[in-house]
Design an enzyme around this catalytic site. Sequence first.
Site, short mmCIF file in Angstrom:
data_model
loop_
_atom_site.label_atom_id
_atom_site.label_comp_id
_atom_site.label_asym_id
_atom_site.label_seq_id
_atom_site.Cartn_x
_atom_site.Cartn_y
_atom_site.Cartn_z
CD GLU A 190 -3.10 0.95 0.34
OE1 GLU A 190 -2.43 1.93 -0.07
OE2 GLU A 190 -4.33 0.89 0.23
NE ARG B 34 -5.57 -2.67 8.64
CZ ARG B 34 -5.50 -2.06 7.46
NH1 ARG B 34 -4.94 -0.87 7.35
NH2 ARG B 34 -6.02 -2.63 6.37
CG ASN C 176 -6.32 1.67 5.01
OD1 ASN C 176 -5.62 0.65 5.03
ND2 ASN C 176 -7.11 1.95 4.00
CD GLU D 44 -12.89 -4.37 4.61
OE1 GLU D 44 -13.85 -4.24 3.84
OE2 GLU D 44 -11.81 -4.88 4.28
CG ASN E 76 -8.36 2.81 0.73
OD1 ASN E 76 -7.17 2.65 0.98
ND2 ASN E 76 -9.22 1.80 0.76
CG ASP F 215 -7.26 0.56 -2.32
OD1 ASP F 215 -6.80 1.40 -1.54
OD2 ASP F 215 -7.23 -0.66 -2.08
#
Length: 283
Positions: free
Chosen positions: A18, A98, A100, A119, A146, A194
Site C-alpha cells: 500500500e 488500525r 490505513n 470494515e 483510502n 482504493d
Amino acid sequence: MRAQVAEVAVREWASLGEGATWDPATGRLIWVDILACRVHTYDPASGRRTVMTTEQHVGAAKPRAGGGLVVNLQEGVGLYDTDGVFSWLARRPVPGRRGNDAAVAADGALWAGTMRYDETAGGGSLSRFAPDGAAIEVFGDVAVSNGTGWSPDGLLMYYVDSPTRRVDVCRMSGELPLDRRPFVTVEPGAGFPDGLTVDAEGCVWVTFWDGARLCRYTPRGDLDRTLELPVRRPTACAFGGPGLRDLYITTARTGLSRPHPLSGSLLVVPDAGEGMPSAAFGG
C-alpha cells in the site's frame, strides 16, 4: 499514444502492499506492507532497496521535511527521525481499528485515515494532523478510508471510502473540505476504488481493488484512460522517477486463494504522464 504496460519495479511477496509515495529529497519510492509491519524503499536509479519493520501494522509512511518518516500505525500516528528513533505524534488506540492510507497536503499537514479490521461502516475516520500534532477529525462516518489527493491549484480534494464504490470531491475552504459530493461512482462488479493520485493536468488516477485495473479521470469526472493490470488487487499509485513521469503501483495478495505471481509486487508504468511534486510532513 503508445500502449502503456505495467512492468515489475520490485518483485515482492507483500501481503498488503500500500501507500506508494515518491520522496523527491532522496529520489526513492516509499511503500508499506500493512499486515507485515514493513516500510519499503526503492531507489530506481541504483536499484537499492531497504526494509524497516514497525512495531504495529502500518497503513502509510510519508517523508518528513527534516528527514525521517511519519507513519500511520494501528494505534495512531508516529514519527521516525533520521536515526530511526521512534516517538508518538498522536496515540489514540481503539480496539479493532488500525490506520490505513494517508496523504500529505501542500501545507505539510498529514491527512490520515483509519478503518476497523472488520470494515464496519462508520468504524473509521479521516483526520488532519498539523505538524505540531494538533488534530481535527474531518470525516467520522467512514468504513475504509483510502485515497486522498488535491487538485493542482489546491481548491479541490478527492477522497475514497472504498465500500461506497465512489470517489468523492470536496471544495477546500482554508484547511478543511466542504460540500463533499460524488465525483465518480463505480458499478457493482467493477471493483472498489482504493488509492489515488492527481497528475499535473488535474486528472485523477484511481486503483481498483478486485478490479485489476487503474483508471484516469478528467477533472470533470469522465473516464479518460484505463490500464489493465495483471494483478487483481492494486492498492495505490504515485508518480515518481525523472520528471515524475513513471507511475508506481502497489499491489496485494491477501485474501486471494490463487494470487497472480506478481501480486504483492511493486509495479511501474514508465512515462505514464506527469505527476505533481509531493509535499513532506512538516513535523
